[in-house]
Design a protein around this motif. Sequence first.
Motif, PDB file in Angstrom:
ATOM      1  N   PRO A 229      -2.312   9.906   2.960  1.00  0.00           N
ATOM      2  CA  PRO A 229      -3.346   9.354   3.835  1.00  0.00           C
ATOM      3  C   PRO A 229      -4.679   9.088   3.141  1.00  0.00           C
ATOM      4  N   TYR A 230      -5.090   9.983   2.260  1.00  0.00           N
ATOM      5  CA  TYR A 230      -6.356   9.763   1.554  1.00  0.00           C
ATOM      6  C   TYR A 230      -6.282   8.491   0.713  1.00  0.00           C
ATOM      7  N   LEU A 231      -5.200   8.339  -0.025  1.00  0.00           N
ATOM      8  CA  LEU A 231      -5.058   7.166  -0.880  1.00  0.00           C
ATOM      9  C   LEU A 231      -4.892   5.890  -0.055  1.00  0.00           C
ATOM     10  N   VAL A 232      -4.140   5.991   1.043  1.00  0.00           N
ATOM     11  CA  VAL A 232      -3.950   4.807   1.893  1.00  0.00           C
ATOM     12  C   VAL A 232      -5.283   4.312   2.429  1.00  0.00           C
TER      13      VAL A 232
ATOM     14  N   VAL B 151       0.842  -1.204   0.000  1.00  0.00           N
ATOM     15  CA  VAL B 151       0.000   0.000   0.000  1.00  0.00           C
ATOM     16  C   VAL B 151       0.875   1.251   0.000  1.00  0.00           C
ATOM     17  N   ARG B 152       1.933   1.243   0.798  1.00  0.00           N
ATOM     18  CA  ARG B 152       2.808   2.421   0.866  1.00  0.00           C
ATOM     19  C   ARG B 152       3.444   2.699  -0.490  1.00  0.00           C
ATOM     20  N   ARG B 153       3.911   1.643  -1.156  1.00  0.00           N
ATOM     21  CA  ARG B 153       4.536   1.829  -2.471  1.00  0.00           C
ATOM     22  C   ARG B 153       3.518   2.338  -3.488  1.00  0.00           C
ATOM     23  N   ALA B 154       2.299   1.847  -3.423  1.00  0.00           N
ATOM     24  CA  ALA B 154       1.280   2.230  -4.401  1.00  0.00           C
ATOM     25  C   ALA B 154       0.769   3.642  -4.193  1.00  0.00           C
ATOM     26  N   THR B 155       0.791   4.135  -2.949  1.00  0.00           N
ATOM     27  CA  THR B 155       0.164   5.421  -2.626  1.00  0.00           C
ATOM     28  C   THR B 155       1.154   6.514  -2.272  1.00  0.00           C
ATOM     29  N   GLY B 156       2.420   6.130  -2.034  1.00  0.00           N
ATOM     30  CA  GLY B 156       3.379   7.112  -1.557  1.00  0.00           C
ATOM     31  C   GLY B 156       3.130   7.542  -0.125  1.00  0.00           C
ATOM     32  N   GLY B 157       2.231   6.849   0.567  1.00  0.00           N
ATOM     33  CA  GLY B 157       1.923   7.198   1.951  1.00  0.00           C
ATOM     34  C   GLY B 157       0.905   8.310   2.100  1.00  0.00           C
TER      35      GLY B 157
ATOM     36  N   ALA C  50     -11.095  -0.173   0.084  1.00  0.00           N
ATOM     37  CA  ALA C  50     -11.691  -0.520  -1.204  1.00  0.00           C
ATOM     38  C   ALA C  50     -11.962  -2.019  -1.298  1.00  0.00           C
ATOM     39  N   THR C  51     -13.047  -2.340  -1.953  1.00  0.00           N
ATOM     40  CA  THR C  51     -13.338  -3.746  -2.221  1.00  0.00           C
ATOM     41  C   THR C  51     -12.796  -4.166  -3.571  1.00  0.00           C
ATOM     42  N   ASP C  52     -12.540  -3.196  -4.463  1.00  0.00           N
ATOM     43  CA  ASP C  52     -11.990  -3.489  -5.785  1.00  0.00           C
ATOM     44  C   ASP C  52     -10.529  -3.081  -5.817  1.00  0.00           C
ATOM     45  N   PRO C  53      -9.722  -3.764  -6.617  1.00  0.00           N
ATOM     46  CA  PRO C  53      -8.312  -3.398  -6.704  1.00  0.00           C
ATOM     47  C   PRO C  53      -8.136  -2.047  -7.381  1.00  0.00           C
ATOM     48  N   GLY C  54      -6.975  -1.468  -7.143  1.00  0.00           N
ATOM     49  CA  GLY C  54      -6.663  -0.196  -7.772  1.00  0.00           C
ATOM     50  C   GLY C  54      -6.506   0.897  -6.748  1.00  0.00           C
ATOM     51  N   VAL C  55      -5.861   1.958  -7.132  1.00  0.00           N
ATOM     52  CA  VAL C  55      -5.599   3.075  -6.238  1.00  0.00           C
ATOM     53  C   VAL C  55      -6.399   4.272  -6.715  1.00  0.00           C
TER      54      VAL C  55
END
Length: 233
Positions: free
Chosen positions: A205-208, A197-203, A214-219
């Motif tokens: 907070p909203y994205l994390v 999650v950290r790698r995908a969102t950059g940390g 989320a129930t579906d994959p993706g950021v």
Amino acid sequence: MVRSGGEVIGRDDVLDDLRAWVERSRRGEGRILLVRGEAGIGKTTVVRALVDSAGPGVRVLQGWCDDLLAARPLGPVWDMSAADPDLRAALDAGAPGLVRQRILDALVHRASPTLVVVEDVHWADGATIDLLRLIGRRVDRSRLAIVLTMREVGPRHPVRTLIGDLPAACVENVHLGPWSAEVIAGLAGDREVAERVRRATGGNPYLVTALLDATDPGVPTPSPTSSGAWCRG
């Protein structure tokens, strides 16, 4: 993001600093607090927690700058005027010079401690920027704490000029960064998941929190107009 008990996750040190500066303003050492960071970083969440802890003796006034093609002149002050008859009277004064002076009287020259919050100042209209410049030069001996939330802007942006004109001794900069790996791990309950999650969102907070919920994959992508207003971080 806020826990059920009202604690803001990962921002304890920031809130402690903000509360200390507001307390100094109550003693007559006025302050301008710049809360800075990217969209979704949690600026609004932190400011809400600060407002909630202001205490019964502090007058709180809040206003917002909006991303409009035709910005509202003194838009944040109009927002605040709903809670303060003196500000409404100032806005109705007519001549621009008289309006500004009466707003100064209503904010800077009050004996009671006041916490003023202006959200998304990077979208402020020219009249609001001029007013903040006038107030900023007079804030040091007042009982006024002004909190400005903002995204980082380019070197020629009017807000950068405003910040450069403010007395440095009265300005406190608070840069909100990404959540740490430890904070994300505490939310995810699994260090391997947390690292993905950290790698995908950059940390961010909203994205994390959106990705963990989320129930579906993706950021998901934060709204370009939110500046953290939809962020639970």
